[in-house]
Scaffold this motif. Structure first.
Motif, PDB file in Angstrom:
ATOM      1  N   LYS A 170     -30.603 -45.541  35.670  1.00  0.00           N
ATOM      2  CA  LYS A 170     -29.811 -45.921  36.845  1.00  0.00           C
ATOM      3  C   LYS A 170     -30.463 -47.133  37.501  1.00  0.00           C
ATOM      4  CE  LYS A 170     -27.978 -44.181  41.262  1.00  0.00           C
ATOM      5  NZ  LYS A 170     -26.589 -44.643  41.010  1.00  0.00           N
ATOM      6  N   THR A 171     -29.639 -48.114  37.862  1.00  0.00           N
ATOM      7  CA  THR A 171     -30.134 -49.307  38.544  1.00  0.00           C
ATOM      8  C   THR A 171     -29.918 -49.175  40.046  1.00  0.00           C
ATOM      9  OG1 THR A 171     -29.691 -50.739  36.640  1.00  0.00           O
ATOM     10  CG2 THR A 171     -29.892 -51.806  38.786  1.00  0.00           C
ATOM     11  N   PHE A 172     -30.979 -49.416  40.807  1.00  0.00           N
ATOM     12  CA  PHE A 172     -30.918 -49.383  42.263  1.00  0.00           C
ATOM     13  C   PHE A 172     -31.141 -50.801  42.795  1.00  0.00           C
ATOM     14  CE2 PHE A 172     -32.189 -45.106  41.093  1.00  0.00           C
ATOM     15  CZ  PHE A 172     -31.443 -44.291  41.947  1.00  0.00           C
ATOM     16  N   PRO A 173     -30.075 -51.494  43.234  1.00  0.00           N
ATOM     17  CA  PRO A 173     -30.275 -52.802  43.862  1.00  0.00           C
ATOM     18  C   PRO A 173     -31.126 -52.644  45.128  1.00  0.00           C
ATOM     19  CG  PRO A 173     -27.980 -52.512  43.230  1.00  0.00           C
ATOM     20  CD  PRO A 173     -28.647 -51.177  43.087  1.00  0.00           C
ATOM     21  N   THR A 174     -32.137 -53.446  45.255  1.00  0.00           N
ATOM     22  CA  THR A 174     -33.073 -53.309  46.372  1.00  0.00           C
ATOM     23  C   THR A 174     -32.372 -53.388  47.721  1.00  0.00           C
ATOM     24  OG1 THR A 174     -34.821 -54.304  45.023  1.00  0.00           O
ATOM     25  CG2 THR A 174     -35.171 -54.271  47.391  1.00  0.00           C
ATOM     26  N   MET A 175     -31.446 -54.310  47.868  1.00  0.00           N
ATOM     27  CA  MET A 175     -30.784 -54.516  49.151  1.00  0.00           C
ATOM     28  C   MET A 175     -29.774 -53.421  49.471  1.00  0.00           C
ATOM     29  SD  MET A 175     -32.451 -57.062  50.142  1.00  0.00           S
ATOM     30  CE  MET A 175     -31.582 -57.417  51.660  1.00  0.00           C
ATOM     31  N   GLU A 176     -29.529 -52.500  48.551  1.00  0.00           N
ATOM     32  CA  GLU A 176     -28.586 -51.410  48.799  1.00  0.00           C
ATOM     33  C   GLU A 176     -29.267 -50.055  48.965  1.00  0.00           C
ATOM     34  OE1 GLU A 176     -25.586 -51.410  45.775  1.00  0.00           O
ATOM     35  OE2 GLU A 176     -25.212 -53.578  45.939  1.00  0.00           O
ATOM     36  N   MET A 177     -30.581 -50.004  48.824  1.00  0.00           N
ATOM     37  CA  MET A 177     -31.276 -48.712  48.863  1.00  0.00           C
ATOM     38  C   MET A 177     -31.143 -48.006  50.207  1.00  0.00           C
ATOM     39  SD  MET A 177     -34.774 -49.412  46.719  1.00  0.00           S
ATOM     40  CE  MET A 177     -34.745 -49.935  45.011  1.00  0.00           C
ATOM     41  N   PHE A 178     -31.155 -48.774  51.290  1.00  0.00           N
ATOM     42  CA  PHE A 178     -31.078 -48.158  52.611  1.00  0.00           C
ATOM     43  C   PHE A 178     -29.764 -47.402  52.812  1.00  0.00           C
ATOM     44  CE2 PHE A 178     -29.867 -48.781  57.198  1.00  0.00           C
ATOM     45  CZ  PHE A 178     -30.644 -47.738  57.679  1.00  0.00           C
ATOM     46  N   GLU A 179     -28.716 -47.793  52.099  1.00  0.00           N
ATOM     47  CA  GLU A 179     -27.423 -47.139  52.260  1.00  0.00           C
ATOM     48  C   GLU A 179     -27.488 -45.645  51.927  1.00  0.00           C
ATOM     49  OE1 GLU A 179     -24.888 -48.612  53.690  1.00  0.00           O
ATOM     50  OE2 GLU A 179     -26.155 -50.396  53.848  1.00  0.00           O
ATOM     51  N   TYR A 180     -28.420 -45.244  51.078  1.00  0.00           N
ATOM     52  CA  TYR A 180     -28.537 -43.837  50.702  1.00  0.00           C
ATOM     53  C   TYR A 180     -29.055 -42.967  51.847  1.00  0.00           C
ATOM     54  CZ  TYR A 180     -27.851 -45.234  45.822  1.00  0.00           C
ATOM     55  OH  TYR A 180     -27.338 -45.733  44.641  1.00  0.00           O
ATOM     56  N   VAL A 181     -29.714 -43.575  52.830  1.00  0.00           N
ATOM     57  CA  VAL A 181     -30.271 -42.793  53.941  1.00  0.00           C
ATOM     58  C   VAL A 181     -29.745 -43.259  55.292  1.00  0.00           C
ATOM     59  CG1 VAL A 181     -32.402 -42.211  52.709  1.00  0.00           C
ATOM     60  CG2 VAL A 181     -32.301 -44.313  54.069  1.00  0.00           C
ATOM     61  N   ARG A 182     -28.798 -44.173  55.309  1.00  0.00           N
ATOM     62  CA  ARG A 182     -28.313 -44.733  56.577  1.00  0.00           C
ATOM     63  C   ARG A 182     -27.838 -43.648  57.533  1.00  0.00           C
ATOM     64  NH1 ARG A 182     -26.616 -49.637  58.437  1.00  0.00           N
ATOM     65  NH2 ARG A 182     -26.822 -50.622  56.379  1.00  0.00           N
ATOM     66  N   ASN A 183     -27.170 -42.620  57.025  1.00  0.00           N
ATOM     67  CA  ASN A 183     -26.628 -41.555  57.867  1.00  0.00           C
ATOM     68  C   ASN A 183     -27.494 -40.304  57.873  1.00  0.00           C
ATOM     69  OD1 ASN A 183     -24.300 -43.120  58.524  1.00  0.00           O
ATOM     70  ND2 ASN A 183     -23.432 -42.590  56.520  1.00  0.00           N
ATOM     71  N   ASP A 184     -28.720 -40.421  57.375  1.00  0.00           N
ATOM     72  CA  ASP A 184     -29.652 -39.289  57.339  1.00  0.00           C
ATOM     73  C   ASP A 184     -30.585 -39.398  58.538  1.00  0.00           C
ATOM     74  OD1 ASP A 184     -31.556 -37.354  56.833  1.00  0.00           O
ATOM     75  OD2 ASP A 184     -31.894 -37.932  54.742  1.00  0.00           O
TER      76      ASP A 184
END
Length: 370
Positions: free
Chosen positions: A304-318
């Motif tokens: 799985k590829t995780f774009p660095t600039m999109e990683m925060f989206e996984y925890v934005r609502n956490d």
């Protein structure tokens, strides 16, 4: 710095006093994430100044001979089925961790290229020189509850040098590292062997020895707030098919993790592991992290590829997640703290271990030269 579970109750970073002075209250910096939740600070896009390589004997070379090329398996929907245990321990040559390299390799590069820096050698007078890994630990500090660290700071001709020193706790953990953890460390390097080739357009050869002495390091320039930065970090590989071949945007970070089976496991992964992956890749401007997820038998079952600039989206609502602004604001505050604390500039600090000032959390330790 000690971990929060031991001496971090006060949530402050303290500075040890020189031994020849009477004790007095040490300056400190709080680490509470709530104190650093302001706007994202200015961070200059990193630019690569140069590179160097370390060979199988850990010898320095001022070139890119150790650079490897990203060569993933065909995407046909099937499991990669990489055996990450293959070659362990017979074809494994780990680096001697008893050798404390500190800033030696980076300083060797700097001495050879000092006159070629943009702005001339004078630019260094206000800069901070360190390893990418040290900055990564600063970024993750507001959310770190397990791993402690210690940094030594030394000022020479206006430049502040930051170098990590192994904590007593970390040394004990390293020397008593369980066999399973040693094997997991090998698996990470083995994954790189499956995903990288020595030349562009060539398939990887995972049959060779895994030698962790070998490394390719990028040297980068950036600025965080009003702090000029010159730092170096190891690069896993470059992607010949990247939209831009200009470093560091062509570089790829490779990681492994255990296979996830529940939403709770993914949430924990996003909160903890992805934070470290983001910090490590964001600092040098590496755009993508490619992760291999392994099953209990040690086989990679998916990529799985995780774009660095999109990683925060996984925890934005956490509500218990991490915030990039907190990480960068704390790092900027720490660098200001270090600059304002380590004010003594004396060339003897390069050879007189007692002269440099250690930055740490809740403990005192013998200082070393940088």
């Amino acid at each position: 710095m000690e971990s929060r579970g031991t001496k971090r109750e006060a949530g402050k970073i303290e500075v040890a006093e020189p031994r020849n002075k009477l004790p007095r209250p040490a300056p400190s910096l709080p680490t509470d994430p709530a104190l650093y939740s302001g706007p994202f600070p200015f961070y200059r896009r990193p630019s690569e100044l140069g590179c160097f390589s370390l060979d199988a004997q850990r010898q320095y070379h001022g070139d890119a001979r150790a650079l490897r090329y990203y060569s993933p398996p065909p995407t046909n929907g099937q499991s990669p089925n990489f055996d990450l245990r293959d070659g362990y321990p017979d074809r494994y040559q780990p680096r001697d961790e008893e050798v404390q390299e500190r800033l030696d390799h980076l300083l060797r590069w700097l001495l050879a290229h000092r006159g070629q820096l943009e702005g001339g050698p004078g630019w260094l007078a206000g800069a901070i020189v360190t390893w990418r890994g040290h900055l990564t630990k600063l970024l993750t500090t507001p959310y770190e509850r397990q791993e402690g660290w210690q940094l030594a700071a030394s000022r020479f001709q206006g430049t502040l040098y930051l170098s990590e020193v192994e904590t007593p706790t970390a040394r004990v953990q390293r020397l008593t590292r369980p066999p399973l953890l040693r094997e997991l460390m090998y698996m990470g390097y083995k994954f790189e062997q499956y995903m990288c080739a020595d030349k562009p357009g060539v398939s990887p050869d995972p049959s060779g020895e895994v030698n962790t002495n070998v490394a390719f390091c990028s040297v980068l320039r950036s600025r965080l707030g009003n702090h000029p930065l010159l730092f170096s970090g190891e690069v896993d590989c470059t992607d010949p098919q990247a939209p831009s071949t200009q470093p560091p945007t062509c570089y790829v970070e490779l990681k492994t993790s255990k296979e996830m089976h529940s939403p709770g496991q993914w949430k924990s992964f996003y909160r903890h592991k992805l934070l470290k992956w983001w910090a490590q890749s964001f600092l040098p401007g590496v755009p993508n992290v490619v992760a291999g997820f392994r099953n209990p038998e040690g086989f990679v079952c998916s990529l799985k590829t995780f774009p660095t600039m999109e990683m925060f989206e996984y925890v934005r609502n956490d509500r218990d997640g991490w915030n990039p602004s907190v990480c960068m604001n704390f790092c900027a505050a720490f660098l200001s703290f270090a600059q304002n604390t380590v004010v003594h500039d004396d060339p003897r600090t390069l050879s007189a271990p007692q002269a440099c000032l250690p930055l740490l959390l809740g403990a005192r330790w013998p200082c070393h030269s940088v």
